[in-house]
Design a protein around this motif. Structure first.
Motif, PDB file in Angstrom:
ATOM      1  N   THR A  78       0.852  -1.191   0.000  1.00  0.00           N
ATOM      2  CA  THR A  78       0.000   0.000   0.000  1.00  0.00           C
ATOM      3  C   THR A  78       0.886   1.239   0.000  1.00  0.00           C
ATOM      4  N   THR A  79       0.289   2.368  -0.332  1.00  0.00           N
ATOM      5  CA  THR A  79       1.008   3.641  -0.300  1.00  0.00           C
ATOM      6  C   THR A  79       0.664   4.360   0.991  1.00  0.00           C
ATOM      7  N   LEU A  80       1.691   4.635   1.800  1.00  0.00           N
ATOM      8  CA  LEU A  80       1.483   5.321   3.077  1.00  0.00           C
ATOM      9  C   LEU A  80       1.450   6.832   2.898  1.00  0.00           C
ATOM     10  N   ALA A  81       2.365   7.348   2.074  1.00  0.00           N
ATOM     11  CA  ALA A  81       2.452   8.803   1.918  1.00  0.00           C
ATOM     12  C   ALA A  81       3.123   9.152   0.596  1.00  0.00           C
ATOM     13  N   GLY A  82       2.812  10.346   0.105  1.00  0.00           N
ATOM     14  CA  GLY A  82       3.434  10.840  -1.116  1.00  0.00           C
ATOM     15  C   GLY A  82       2.519  10.768  -2.313  1.00  0.00           C
ATOM     16  N   SER A  83       2.774  11.656  -3.260  1.00  0.00           N
ATOM     17  CA  SER A  83       1.957  11.689  -4.481  1.00  0.00           C
ATOM     18  C   SER A  83       2.864  12.074  -5.644  1.00  0.00           C
ATOM     19  N   SER A  85       5.780  14.673  -7.567  1.00  0.00           N
ATOM     20  CA  SER A  85       7.023  15.304  -7.137  1.00  0.00           C
ATOM     21  C   SER A  85       6.773  16.713  -6.630  1.00  0.00           C
ATOM     22  N   GLY A  86       7.443  17.074  -5.525  1.00  0.00           N
ATOM     23  CA  GLY A  86       7.300  18.420  -4.986  1.00  0.00           C
ATOM     24  C   GLY A  86       7.645  18.442  -3.518  1.00  0.00           C
ATOM     25  N   TYR A  87       7.190  19.445  -2.844  1.00  0.00           N
ATOM     26  CA  TYR A  87       7.393  19.529  -1.398  1.00  0.00           C
ATOM     27  C   TYR A  87       6.132  20.041  -0.742  1.00  0.00           C
ATOM     28  N   LEU A  88       5.550  19.202   0.100  1.00  0.00           N
ATOM     29  CA  LEU A  88       4.343  19.602   0.824  1.00  0.00           C
ATOM     30  C   LEU A  88       4.151  18.675   2.014  1.00  0.00           C
ATOM     31  N   ASP A  89       3.994  19.256   3.184  1.00  0.00           N
ATOM     32  CA  ASP A  89       3.603  18.481   4.357  1.00  0.00           C
ATOM     33  C   ASP A  89       2.097  18.249   4.306  1.00  0.00           C
ATOM     34  N   GLY A  90       1.643  17.169   4.937  1.00  0.00           N
ATOM     35  CA  GLY A  90       0.218  16.870   4.906  1.00  0.00           C
ATOM     36  C   GLY A  90      -0.048  15.443   5.327  1.00  0.00           C
ATOM     37  N   ILE A  91      -1.245  14.984   5.096  1.00  0.00           N
ATOM     38  CA  ILE A  91      -1.647  13.632   5.485  1.00  0.00           C
ATOM     39  C   ILE A  91      -1.584  12.696   4.273  1.00  0.00           C
ATOM     40  N   GLY A  92      -0.864  11.587   4.436  1.00  0.00           N
ATOM     41  CA  GLY A  92      -0.846  10.530   3.420  1.00  0.00           C
ATOM     42  C   GLY A  92      -0.481  11.009   2.039  1.00  0.00           C
ATOM     43  N   THR A  93      -1.347  10.734   1.069  1.00  0.00           N
ATOM     44  CA  THR A  93      -1.050  11.048  -0.328  1.00  0.00           C
ATOM     45  C   THR A  93      -1.211  12.531  -0.661  1.00  0.00           C
ATOM     46  N   SER A  94      -1.603  13.345   0.293  1.00  0.00           N
ATOM     47  CA  SER A  94      -1.611  14.793   0.058  1.00  0.00           C
ATOM     48  C   SER A  94      -0.213  15.386   0.225  1.00  0.00           C
ATOM     49  N   ALA A  95       0.676  14.655   0.889  1.00  0.00           N
ATOM     50  CA  ALA A  95       2.053  15.106   1.073  1.00  0.00           C
ATOM     51  C   ALA A  95       2.847  14.888  -0.217  1.00  0.00           C
ATOM     52  N   LYS A  96       3.956  15.630  -0.347  1.00  0.00           N
ATOM     53  CA  LYS A  96       4.805  15.485  -1.531  1.00  0.00           C
ATOM     54  C   LYS A  96       6.271  15.367  -1.120  1.00  0.00           C
ATOM     55  N   PHE A  97       6.984  14.518  -1.856  1.00  0.00           N
ATOM     56  CA  PHE A  97       8.416  14.322  -1.679  1.00  0.00           C
ATOM     57  C   PHE A  97       9.110  14.558  -3.021  1.00  0.00           C
ATOM     58  N   ASN A  98      10.436  14.729  -2.957  1.00  0.00           N
ATOM     59  CA  ASN A  98      11.216  14.916  -4.175  1.00  0.00           C
ATOM     60  C   ASN A  98      12.471  14.049  -4.099  1.00  0.00           C
ATOM     61  N   GLY A  99      12.409  12.896  -4.709  1.00  0.00           N
ATOM     62  CA  GLY A  99      13.561  11.992  -4.704  1.00  0.00           C
ATOM     63  C   GLY A  99      13.948  11.495  -3.332  1.00  0.00           C
ATOM     64  N   ILE A 124       7.081  10.854   9.456  1.00  0.00           N
ATOM     65  CA  ILE A 124       5.746  10.328   9.189  1.00  0.00           C
ATOM     66  C   ILE A 124       5.252   9.592  10.429  1.00  0.00           C
ATOM     67  N   VAL A 125       4.120  10.012  10.942  1.00  0.00           N
ATOM     68  CA  VAL A 125       3.452   9.267  12.013  1.00  0.00           C
ATOM     69  C   VAL A 125       2.653   8.158  11.337  1.00  0.00           C
ATOM     70  N   VAL A 126       3.088   6.923  11.523  1.00  0.00           N
ATOM     71  CA  VAL A 126       2.512   5.804  10.775  1.00  0.00           C
ATOM     72  C   VAL A 126       1.016   5.657  11.040  1.00  0.00           C
ATOM     73  N   SER A 127       0.602   5.848  12.277  1.00  0.00           N
ATOM     74  CA  SER A 127      -0.802   5.617  12.626  1.00  0.00           C
ATOM     75  C   SER A 127      -1.759   6.580  11.925  1.00  0.00           C
ATOM     76  N   THR A 128      -1.283   7.775  11.574  1.00  0.00           N
ATOM     77  CA  THR A 128      -2.149   8.777  10.946  1.00  0.00           C
ATOM     78  C   THR A 128      -1.737   9.112   9.527  1.00  0.00           C
ATOM     79  N   GLY A 129      -0.487   8.773   9.156  1.00  0.00           N
ATOM     80  CA  GLY A 129       0.020   9.150   7.836  1.00  0.00           C
ATOM     81  C   GLY A 129       0.450  10.597   7.748  1.00  0.00           C
ATOM     82  N   GLU A 130       0.510  11.295   8.888  1.00  0.00           N
ATOM     83  CA  GLU A 130       0.865  12.718   8.877  1.00  0.00           C
ATOM     84  C   GLU A 130       2.350  12.908   8.574  1.00  0.00           C
ATOM     85  N   VAL A 131       2.641  13.733   7.579  1.00  0.00           N
ATOM     86  CA  VAL A 131       4.009  14.040   7.167  1.00  0.00           C
ATOM     87  C   VAL A 131       4.350  15.463   7.599  1.00  0.00           C
ATOM     88  N   SER A 132       5.497  15.636   8.258  1.00  0.00           N
ATOM     89  CA  SER A 132       5.958  16.964   8.672  1.00  0.00           C
ATOM     90  C   SER A 132       7.456  17.073   8.413  1.00  0.00           C
TER      91      SER A 132
END
Length: 427
Positions: A78-83, A85-99, A124-132
């Motif tokens: 499953t996908t825990l986090a990320g969507s 390319s970019g940079y954005l904190d958020g919950i699960g797939t609303s967050a963005k990473f870059n490489g 990433i808080v695994v239980s909530t998917g929150e990315v900071s």
């Protein structure tokens, strides 16, 4: 009476438990992005990998800019986090990473990501998917609190479970230290590019990449472009080289051994290191008591499951140990490989048993080395549904699988605090 082939199978199973490890494909197939079970899933470029307290795997899918999870019992990806390319904190797939590249997990099952392209350290808080974001801002070098700090392509990351993170700052050729509670970033060791053992900033690295810690406060680093494995005392900041010399491939003790761009490493319960030797397409083991380097899996570039010595990898990157087996991100095969932990019995509390035949059609035979009045057998399907649960009365048990649907199942043998799990297929 056992058939001749059953006896032969038991002989070879016993032989290989003592003398060999086996490599298998655990998840993934061709390059792409798809959440599904086992080999039906797809990864873009699996990289860093770690395991939680339940043995579940978390994988940095660098090309897809996502953090993926693999359930250890069902192989469900499953996908825990990320969507995108970019940079954005958020919950699960609303967050963005870059490489993103490196990943580790603390005792509370919080994940920390080396977001290499963004030059940041994410949580990433695994239980909530929150990315900071806990540290890092733009590309560069600066020590300081949180986002006032700067990194240059942070790649490897680990935690000592004492409140600190350690980052292999690839472009700055340094090992940085982060106090999690304050997010204060400092330089532990390293300065400019080069090679030198020593203390603190007098020590030199050349593109440090993977990093892990032991229970004594020692750190181990793959100094990739120096083709060496370095040891750091985190209390004194003393750096020593424990293995590797010039670029190449050779098993041996300490500086007699050779690596070819070692990538990542992990440590088992006996303080043995396991290294993905990226350009050699092999998995190497280092006995930290003797500094002896041996090859435990991999031969030439390619893709082949089976006995470890003949298996093939294609630029293996991340590696972790989940207290049961070793798991490798086989980067350019786009899959997660499993190396069964059979060569050395690291944990004597595991139950040993053999199953035959596998795949099976009508019957599955289970033979257990030691059975007690508390030994139980449980079978679950890939969704975790319990299919069979029974107390065992004999060391040899035949299970009628004729009513089972075709597919993958998991057989667990447990006895008080001991357990072992094996996968089997009904065809």
């Amino acid at each position: 009476m056992k058939s001749f082939y059953s006896l032969i199978s038991l002989f070879y199973s016993t032989f290989f438990i003592i003398n060999a490890q086996e490599v298998s494909t655990f998840a993934g197939s061709s390059k792409g992005y798809f959440d599904d079970i086992g080999i039906n899933a797809k990864f873009g470029e699996p990289n860093g990998i770690c395991a939680d307290s339940n043995g579940n795997l978390y994988i940095v899918d660098t090309f897809n800019k996502k953090i993926r999870k693999v359930d250890i019992l069902t192989n469900q990806v499953t996908t825990l986090a990320g969507s995108s390319s970019g940079y954005l904190d958020g919950i699960g797939t609303s967050a963005k990473f870059n490489g993103p590249t490196g990943i580790c997990i603390d005792q509370y099952d919080n994940l920390y990501i080396a977001d290499s392209g963004n030059n940041k350290i994410r949580k990433i808080v695994v239980s909530t998917g929150e990315v900071s974001t806990i540290a890092g801002s733009s590309f560069g070098f600066n020590n300081g609190i949180g986002t006032t700090a700067k990194f240059s392509i942070p790649v490897g990351i680990c935690t000592d479970n004492n409140g600190f993170l350690y980052v292999a700052d690839f472009g700055n050729n340094q090992i940085r230290k982060i106090e999690i509670s304050t997010t204060n970033v400092t330089t532990l060791v390293g300065s400019t590019s080069g090679y030198s053992d020593g203390f603190g900033t007098n020590a030199l690295f050349n593109n440090p990449q993977g990093i892990c810690s032991d229970m004594k406060g020692n750190l181990y680093v793959t100094d990739s472009s120096n083709h060496k494995i370095r040891k750091i005392n985190s209390s004194t900041a003393e750096v020593n080289t424990i293995a590797g010399s010039t670029q190449g491939f050779f098993d041996g003790i300490g500086a007699l051994s050779q690596f070819n761009f070692p990538y990542d490493l992990c440590i088992d319960n006996n303080d043995n290191l396991f290294v993905t030797d990226n350009y050699n397409h092999k998995i190497r083991k280092i006995n930290t008591k003797t500094n002896e380097v041996t090859t435990i899996a991999g031969s030439s570039l390619g893709y082949l499951d089976g006995i470890a010595s003949t298996s093939q990898f294609k630029y293996p990157s991340g590696i972790c140990y989940n207290q049961e087996n070793f798991y490798v991100s086989d980067q350019n095969n786009y899959i997660i490989r499993k190396i069964s932990n059979n060569l050395s019995i690291y944990n004597q509390e595991k139950l040993r048993f053999n199953i035959f035949p596998n795949p099976c059609t009508f019957f599955l035979e289970v033979e257990i080395d030691n059975i007690t009045s508390n030994t139980r057998l449980q079978i679950t399907d890939v969704l975790g549904k319990i299919i069979q649960n029974q107390k065992l009365e004999s060391s040899i048990t035949k299970i009628n699988t004729s009513s089972f649907s075709k597919g993958i199942y998991f057989l667990k043998i447990s006895d008080e605090n001991k357990k072992s799990i094996r996968k089997f297929i009904v065809k």
